[in-house]
Design a protein around this motif. Structure first.
Motif, PDB file in Angstrom:
ATOM      1  N   LEU A 122       0.804  -1.221   0.000  1.00  0.00           N
ATOM      2  CA  LEU A 122       0.000   0.000   0.000  1.00  0.00           C
ATOM      3  C   LEU A 122       0.840   1.276   0.000  1.00  0.00           C
ATOM      4  O   LEU A 122       0.471   2.250  -0.670  1.00  0.00           O
ATOM      5  N   PRO A 123       1.969   1.360   0.732  1.00  0.00           N
ATOM      6  CA  PRO A 123       2.771   2.588   0.646  1.00  0.00           C
ATOM      7  C   PRO A 123       3.221   2.917  -0.784  1.00  0.00           C
ATOM      8  O   PRO A 123       3.223   4.087  -1.187  1.00  0.00           O
ATOM      9  N   ASP A 124       3.581   1.895  -1.570  1.00  0.00           N
ATOM     10  CA  ASP A 124       3.948   2.138  -2.971  1.00  0.00           C
ATOM     11  C   ASP A 124       2.741   2.599  -3.782  1.00  0.00           C
ATOM     12  O   ASP A 124       2.861   3.467  -4.657  1.00  0.00           O
ATOM     13  N   LEU A 125       1.581   2.021  -3.485  1.00  0.00           N
ATOM     14  CA  LEU A 125       0.364   2.441  -4.188  1.00  0.00           C
ATOM     15  C   LEU A 125       0.007   3.888  -3.849  1.00  0.00           C
ATOM     16  O   LEU A 125      -0.384   4.666  -4.735  1.00  0.00           O
ATOM     17  N   LEU A 126       0.178   4.264  -2.582  1.00  0.00           N
ATOM     18  CA  LEU A 126      -0.111   5.652  -2.195  1.00  0.00           C
ATOM     19  C   LEU A 126       0.823   6.620  -2.911  1.00  0.00           C
ATOM     20  O   LEU A 126       0.398   7.694  -3.357  1.00  0.00           O
ATOM     21  N   ALA A 127       2.106   6.245  -3.012  1.00  0.00           N
ATOM     22  CA  ALA A 127       3.055   7.118  -3.707  1.00  0.00           C
ATOM     23  C   ALA A 127       2.683   7.264  -5.187  1.00  0.00           C
ATOM     24  O   ALA A 127       2.777   8.365  -5.757  1.00  0.00           O
ATOM     25  N   LEU A 128       2.248   6.160  -5.797  1.00  0.00           N
ATOM     26  CA  LEU A 128       1.841   6.230  -7.207  1.00  0.00           C
ATOM     27  C   LEU A 128       0.603   7.107  -7.376  1.00  0.00           C
ATOM     28  O   LEU A 128       0.538   7.937  -8.301  1.00  0.00           O
ATOM     29  N   LEU A 129      -0.377   6.938  -6.479  1.00  0.00           N
ATOM     30  CA  LEU A 129      -1.596   7.751  -6.579  1.00  0.00           C
ATOM     31  C   LEU A 129      -1.306   9.229  -6.329  1.00  0.00           C
ATOM     32  O   LEU A 129      -1.943  10.097  -6.929  1.00  0.00           O
ATOM     33  N   ARG A 130      -0.332   9.497  -5.451  1.00  0.00           N
ATOM     34  CA  ARG A 130       0.026  10.903  -5.208  1.00  0.00           C
ATOM     35  C   ARG A 130       0.653  11.521  -6.456  1.00  0.00           C
ATOM     36  O   ARG A 130       0.410  12.690  -6.772  1.00  0.00           O
ATOM     37  N   ARG A 131       1.452  10.742  -7.174  1.00  0.00           N
ATOM     38  CA  ARG A 131       2.029  11.247  -8.424  1.00  0.00           C
ATOM     39  C   ARG A 131       0.956  11.471  -9.479  1.00  0.00           C
ATOM     40  O   ARG A 131       1.119  12.313 -10.368  1.00  0.00           O
ATOM     41  N   LEU A 132      -0.134  10.723  -9.403  1.00  0.00           N
ATOM     42  CA  LEU A 132      -1.235  10.874 -10.366  1.00  0.00           C
ATOM     43  C   LEU A 132      -2.234  11.940  -9.929  1.00  0.00           C
ATOM     44  O   LEU A 132      -3.334  12.006 -10.478  1.00  0.00           O
ATOM     45  N   ARG A 133      -1.868  12.750  -8.919  1.00  0.00           N
ATOM     46  CA  ARG A 133      -2.686  13.887  -8.467  1.00  0.00           C
ATOM     47  C   ARG A 133      -4.011  13.445  -7.854  1.00  0.00           C
ATOM     48  O   ARG A 133      -5.047  14.113  -8.031  1.00  0.00           O
ATOM     49  N   THR A 134      -3.997  12.312  -7.155  1.00  0.00           N
ATOM     50  CA  THR A 134      -5.193  11.897  -6.428  1.00  0.00           C
ATOM     51  C   THR A 134      -5.400  12.836  -5.248  1.00  0.00           C
ATOM     52  O   THR A 134      -4.430  13.253  -4.608  1.00  0.00           O
ATOM     53  N   PRO A 135      -6.646  13.208  -4.920  1.00  0.00           N
ATOM     54  CA  PRO A 135      -6.882  14.118  -3.783  1.00  0.00           C
ATOM     55  C   PRO A 135      -6.234  13.613  -2.488  1.00  0.00           C
ATOM     56  O   PRO A 135      -6.317  12.420  -2.165  1.00  0.00           O
ATOM     57  N   GLU A 136      -5.590  14.534  -1.769  1.00  0.00           N
ATOM     58  CA  GLU A 136      -4.867  14.165  -0.553  1.00  0.00           C
ATOM     59  C   GLU A 136      -5.801  13.602   0.517  1.00  0.00           C
ATOM     60  O   GLU A 136      -5.404  12.743   1.309  1.00  0.00           O
ATOM     61  N   LEU A 137      -7.040  14.084   0.557  1.00  0.00           N
ATOM     62  CA  LEU A 137      -7.985  13.584   1.563  1.00  0.00           C
ATOM     63  C   LEU A 137      -8.226  12.092   1.383  1.00  0.00           C
ATOM     64  O   LEU A 137      -8.245  11.330   2.360  1.00  0.00           O
TER      65      LEU A 137
END
Length: 244
Positions: free
Chosen positions: A123-138
């Protein structure tokens, strides 16, 4: 817990999550494009073999993660083939067998592609990928908090069961059911207290509305993305050749 443990122990733990996501999305898109049962069976087998042989995911872990969706898929297919008619008589509807076969294989191919990604990406790697894809921080913070609470709940449950066993609270099935119900009732209070403690700890560390984690480094990400794009293009070409 099973999925996260398997992902952390996977051989593809060091592969860039963007490459794994690209391969999984290509497999799912190819499954939606393909039409013949043979092609769909190949598209279902490729992610499974990639996960078992390439990523070295234990077959038992793969089956454990796939058991619930496979059961739901089997039940849905059986209700299409076997059911009551307008007069209330139960009968076998063999005319729907080709359509059900295609639907089942397509669903299996999409499931295999998503499981291949989930069982190799913590999950930490998935969160980093989603953050790079501009997923809302909330949304990312909610995912991180839920991820953390899973382990907190598991620890609290194990400690409660161990304490009840030490007081002979699991002697006999009636006592076991009573103890389990009491523990489930107390879990809500424990979770509330631990959530409050987690919020206090975050505030003490200058929490400003965003949870930050140390990002993992993937030095071969460019080459891995290229290989994933090539493999995904082959799957899409196979599906496109089957459709047109």
């Amino acid at each position: 817990m099973l999925i996260e443990t398997t992902a952390c122990a996977s051989r593809w733990r060091g592969v860039a999550p963007s490459a794994k996501a690209l391969f999984a999305l290509s497999g799912a898109a190819a499954a939606w494009l393909a039409r013949s049962p043979d092609t769909l069976a190949v598209l279902a087998a490729v992610p499974v073999l990639a996960a078992l042989l390439g990523a070295r995911v234990p077959p038992r872990a793969w089956l454990g993660a796939a058991l619930a969706p496979l059961g739901f898929l089997l039940l849905a297919c059986m209700t299409l083939l076997f059911g009551p008619d307008p007069h209330g008589t139960w009968h076998w509807n063999g005319a729907l067998l080709p359509a059900v076969q295609r639907t089942a294989l397509r669903s299996l191919a999409v499931l295999a592609a998503l499981l291949g990604f989930a069982l190799t990406t913590p999950l930490p790697d998935l969160l980093a990928l989603l953050r790079r894809l501009r997923t809302p921080e909330l949304l990312l913070d909610l995912m991180a908090l839920c991820y953390r609470m899973l382990f907190v709940l598991r620890q609290a449950w194990d400690e409660g069961v161990e304490a009840q066993r030490a007081r002979l609270g699991h002697r006999g099935w009636r006592q076991r059911w009573r103890s389990t119900g009491m523990l489930a009732g107390h879990m809500a209070q424990q979770v509330w207290q631990r959530a409050a403690a987690l919020q206090m700890a975050a505030d003490a560390r200058s929490y400003a509305g965003t949870l930050r984690f140390l990002p993992a480094a993937f030095p071969h990400a460019r080459r891995q993305n290229a290989l994933a794009a090539l493999a995904g293009a082959l799957l899409l070409a196979l599906a496109a050749g089957d459709r047109w």
